[in-house]
Design a protein around this motif. Structure first.
Motif, PDB file in Angstrom:
ATOM      1  N   VAL A  20      89.098  55.537 -92.053  1.00 15.32           N
ATOM      2  CA  VAL A  20      89.480  55.518 -91.034  1.00 15.32           C
ATOM      3  C   VAL A  20      90.850  54.339 -91.042  1.00 15.32           C
ATOM      4  O   VAL A  20      92.727  54.887 -90.391  1.00 15.32           O
ATOM      5  N   ASN A  21      91.353  53.414 -91.299  1.00  9.10           N
ATOM      6  CA  ASN A  21      92.351  52.449 -91.578  1.00  9.10           C
ATOM      7  C   ASN A  21      93.373  53.165 -92.009  1.00  9.10           C
ATOM      8  O   ASN A  21      94.309  52.964 -91.453  1.00  9.10           O
ATOM      9  N   CYS A  22      92.718  54.079 -92.755  1.00  7.59           N
ATOM     10  CA  CYS A  22      94.138  54.548 -93.760  1.00  7.59           C
ATOM     11  C   CYS A  22      94.611  55.667 -93.434  1.00  7.59           C
ATOM     12  O   CYS A  22      95.729  56.378 -93.255  1.00  7.59           O
ATOM     13  N   LEU A  23      93.896  56.636 -92.051  1.00  7.71           N
ATOM     14  CA  LEU A  23      94.200  57.720 -91.441  1.00  7.71           C
ATOM     15  C   LEU A  23      95.368  56.667 -90.189  1.00  7.71           C
ATOM     16  O   LEU A  23      96.206  57.645 -89.184  1.00  7.71           O
ATOM     17  N   LEU A  24      94.817  55.798 -89.442  1.00  2.00           N
ATOM     18  CA  LEU A  24      95.044  55.169 -88.755  1.00  2.00           C
ATOM     19  C   LEU A  24      97.628  54.823 -89.799  1.00  2.00           C
ATOM     20  O   LEU A  24      97.936  55.013 -88.558  1.00  2.00           O
ATOM     21  N   LEU A  25      97.302  54.082 -91.076  1.00  2.00           N
ATOM     22  CA  LEU A  25      98.146  53.817 -91.039  1.00  2.00           C
ATOM     23  C   LEU A  25      99.194  55.155 -91.588  1.00  2.00           C
ATOM     24  O   LEU A  25     100.258  55.191 -91.076  1.00  2.00           O
ATOM     25  N   VAL A  26      98.583  56.230 -91.538  1.00  2.00           N
ATOM     26  CA  VAL A  26      99.038  57.544 -92.068  1.00  2.00           C
ATOM     27  C   VAL A  26      99.827  58.564 -90.682  1.00  2.00           C
ATOM     28  O   VAL A  26     100.728  57.961 -90.584  1.00  2.00           O
ATOM     29  N   ILE A  27      99.049  57.890 -89.201  1.00  2.00           N
ATOM     30  CA  ILE A  27     100.199  58.257 -88.495  1.00  2.00           C
ATOM     31  C   ILE A  27     100.403  57.744 -87.679  1.00  2.00           C
ATOM     32  O   ILE A  27     101.759  57.750 -87.075  1.00  2.00           O
ATOM     33  N   GLY A  28     100.666  56.025 -88.033  1.00  2.00           N
ATOM     34  CA  GLY A  28     101.772  54.672 -87.940  1.00  2.00           C
ATOM     35  C   GLY A  28     102.913  55.175 -88.498  1.00  2.00           C
ATOM     36  O   GLY A  28     104.082  55.388 -87.755  1.00  2.00           O
ATOM     37  N   THR A  29     102.590  55.045 -89.683  1.00  2.00           N
ATOM     38  CA  THR A  29     103.671  54.618 -90.495  1.00  2.00           C
ATOM     39  C   THR A  29     104.908  56.451 -90.697  1.00  2.00           C
ATOM     40  O   THR A  29     105.830  56.093 -90.887  1.00  2.00           O
ATOM     41  N   SER A  30     104.051  57.104 -90.050  1.00  2.00           N
ATOM     42  CA  SER A  30     104.791  58.904 -89.746  1.00  2.00           C
ATOM     43  C   SER A  30     105.285  59.229 -88.697  1.00  2.00           C
ATOM     44  O   SER A  30     106.313  59.106 -88.438  1.00  2.00           O
ATOM     45  N   GLY A  31     104.245  58.393 -88.173  1.00  2.00           N
ATOM     46  CA  GLY A  31     105.050  58.648 -86.329  1.00  2.00           C
ATOM     47  C   GLY A  31     105.739  57.559 -85.801  1.00  2.00           C
ATOM     48  O   GLY A  31     106.977  57.872 -85.035  1.00  2.00           O
ATOM     49  N   PHE A  60      95.687  47.776 -76.314  1.00  2.00           N
ATOM     50  CA  PHE A  60      94.842  48.500 -76.440  1.00  2.00           C
ATOM     51  C   PHE A  60      93.543  48.234 -77.835  1.00  2.00           C
ATOM     52  O   PHE A  60      92.296  48.474 -77.778  1.00  2.00           O
ATOM     53  N   MET A  61      93.920  47.261 -78.222  1.00  2.00           N
ATOM     54  CA  MET A  61      92.175  46.779 -79.258  1.00  2.00           C
ATOM     55  C   MET A  61      91.670  45.775 -77.518  1.00  2.00           C
ATOM     56  O   MET A  61      90.377  45.675 -78.662  1.00  2.00           O
ATOM     57  N   MET A 219      90.105  42.585 -85.673  1.00  2.00           N
ATOM     58  CA  MET A 219      90.748  42.899 -84.898  1.00  2.00           C
ATOM     59  C   MET A 219      91.169  41.889 -84.197  1.00  2.00           C
ATOM     60  O   MET A 219      91.912  41.979 -83.473  1.00  2.00           O
ATOM     61  N   GLU A 220      90.179  41.343 -83.937  1.00  2.00           N
ATOM     62  CA  GLU A 220      91.387  40.060 -83.477  1.00  2.00           C
ATOM     63  C   GLU A 220      92.112  39.437 -83.574  1.00  2.00           C
ATOM     64  O   GLU A 220      92.885  38.960 -82.929  1.00  2.00           O
ATOM     65  N   PHE A 274     100.194  51.405 -86.690  1.00  2.00           N
ATOM     66  CA  PHE A 274     100.190  50.937 -87.634  1.00  2.00           C
ATOM     67  C   PHE A 274     100.227  50.005 -88.177  1.00  2.00           C
ATOM     68  O   PHE A 274      99.544  49.347 -89.149  1.00  2.00           O
ATOM     69  N   PHE A 275      99.664  48.887 -87.127  1.00  2.00           N
ATOM     70  CA  PHE A 275      99.712  47.634 -88.133  1.00  2.00           C
ATOM     71  C   PHE A 275      97.823  47.177 -87.532  1.00  2.00           C
ATOM     72  O   PHE A 275      97.590  46.503 -88.958  1.00  2.00           O
ATOM     73  N   LEU A 276      97.256  47.778 -87.327  1.00  2.00           N
ATOM     74  CA  LEU A 276      95.869  47.551 -87.624  1.00  2.00           C
ATOM     75  C   LEU A 276      95.494  48.600 -88.437  1.00  2.00           C
ATOM     76  O   LEU A 276      94.539  48.379 -89.275  1.00  2.00           O
ATOM     77  N   GLY A 277      95.996  49.286 -88.764  1.00  2.00           N
ATOM     78  CA  GLY A 277      95.914  50.382 -89.778  1.00  2.00           C
ATOM     79  C   GLY A 277      96.276  49.517 -91.003  1.00  2.00           C
ATOM     80  O   GLY A 277      95.342  49.314 -91.966  1.00  2.00           O
TER      81      GLY A 277
END
Length: 362
Positions: A20-31, A60-61, A219-220, A274-277
């Motif tokens: 899940v976090n890899c996916l978030l990082l993919v979205i943030g780093t690319s976008g 959003f967190m 997350m905190e 990106f940061f959460l990922g």
């Protein structure tokens, strides 16, 4: 047997979280870099505003944090134990998160300054050097152990970034002075070095804190870090009078006022992913793995820049992409091999323990 089943369940959950976090990082780093560059290409000029947007999505967190709290409270009610506190961070961890957040805010400004003055391909090249800084600081701060495969991955990804340098000459945007271009270059290098320090620092905080690190606590930490970084950037915006300029800039935006605010919101969401990922991957794996994943994704950003901004895809970019993918495969192969070796070692230890003669007492 129950303990083994519980351990397998925990490992499976951690793998799911890692995915899940890899996916978030993919979205943030690319976008993230693409939408930030879009802001500057279509008429935006405020560097502090752009740096603010990198962490302004922290509210959003609150939703996943609320869900996590309700689940913990429900579990406590079933177990008939005391209700969990709304905030589980202890003061030392809170102070560390605030400090890292301020460093992140400074890094946001340095990076936004570079993106405002450099093409996406050039800024991606420079940010790719972050991996070398991450590896260096990971060795110093958390005593990161390197295998031949991880060293190979770092070398390949760094060489891949170096290959991109072959086409950077003459890519200075029209109307930009040599001094502005040079400042953008220097600021981006400093940003790469600073975030290369922040990633292992987060891992060190995880290891040194005296309270158990759960994903809810991660997350905190993310919330506090982004809040602190945002406050840092808001102060910069106030000094630079950015808040007064935003309405006028929105009216002059090439794609219209509505799209201007859409770009701002979209940028905040992308960077929050990106940061959460990034810190989630550190929790599930390591800061080195987080740095490697970011470096692997930078050539993908290059490809997207070619598609959306019509940048030329020279042969150097193709070679860089190939080297980056090779480096990623090398790292993952090494991790899989190491994991199998550790499992085999654990199995042999269990067998030896079972075969040991039991002492008889008479």
């Amino acid at each position: 047997m129950a303990e083994g089943s519980e351990g397998d369940k925990e490992r499976s959950m951690k793998r799911l979280l890692l995915m899940v976090n890899c996916l978030l990082l993919v979205i943030g780093t690319s976008g993230g870099p693409l939408i930030m560059r879009l802001y500057f290409l279509r008429g935006g000029h405020r560097v502090w505003l752009s740096s603010f947007l990198e962490t302004a999505g922290f509210p959003f967190m609150l939703l996943p944090l609320a869900v996590s709290y309700l689940r913990r409270r429900s579990a406590a009610a079933e177990a008939r134990t005391a209700k969990p506190s709304l905030i589980s961070m202890k003061p030392p961890l809170l102070a560390a998160s605030v400090f890292i957040g301020v460093l992140t805010g400074l890094d946001d400004y340095l990076y936004a300054y570079g993106v405002a003055r450099l093409p996406v391909s050039t800024s991606a090249l420079i940010i790719a050097t972050q991996l070398g800084f991450t590896a260096f600081f990971a060795f110093l701060l958390v005593r990161q152990k390197f295998t031949s495969y991880s060293v190979n991955a770092v070398v390949l990804l760094t060489v891949g970034a170096g290959v991109l340098a072959l086409h950077t000459s003459g890519d200075r945007p029209p109307g930009e002075s040599v001094k502005e271009y040079a400042m953008g270059f220097v600021m981006t290098v400093i940003a790469a070095a600073l975030y290369g320090f922040v990633l292992p620092l987060v891992e060190m905080v995880y290891k040194k804190t005296k309270q158990p690190i759960t994903y809810s606590l991660v997350m905190e930490i993310q919330f506090v870090m982004c809040f602190s970084a945002t406050v840092f950037c808001v102060i910069g915006m106030i000094i630079n009078n950015d808040f007064k300029v935003i309405p006028r800039e929105a009216k002059e935006f090439k794609h219209g006022e509505v799209n201007y605010y859409t770009v701002l919101v979209g940028s905040a969401i992308m960077w929050q992913a990106f940061f959460l990922g990034a810190i989630g991957v550190i929790f599930c794996a390591s800061s080195l793995f987080s740095g490697i994943l970011i470096a692997v994704l930078l050539p993908i950003t290059e490809v997207l820049a070619v598609i959306f901004y019509k940048e030329k895809f020279q042969a150097e970019k193709g070679v860089s992409l190939l080297l980056s993918l090779w480096g990623m495969v090398s790292y993952f192969y090494g991790e899989i091999k190491h994991d199998r070796k550790m499992k085999k070692k654990e199995k042999n230890s269990d067998m030896e323990a079972t075969e040991m003669p039991q002492l008889q007492y008479t």
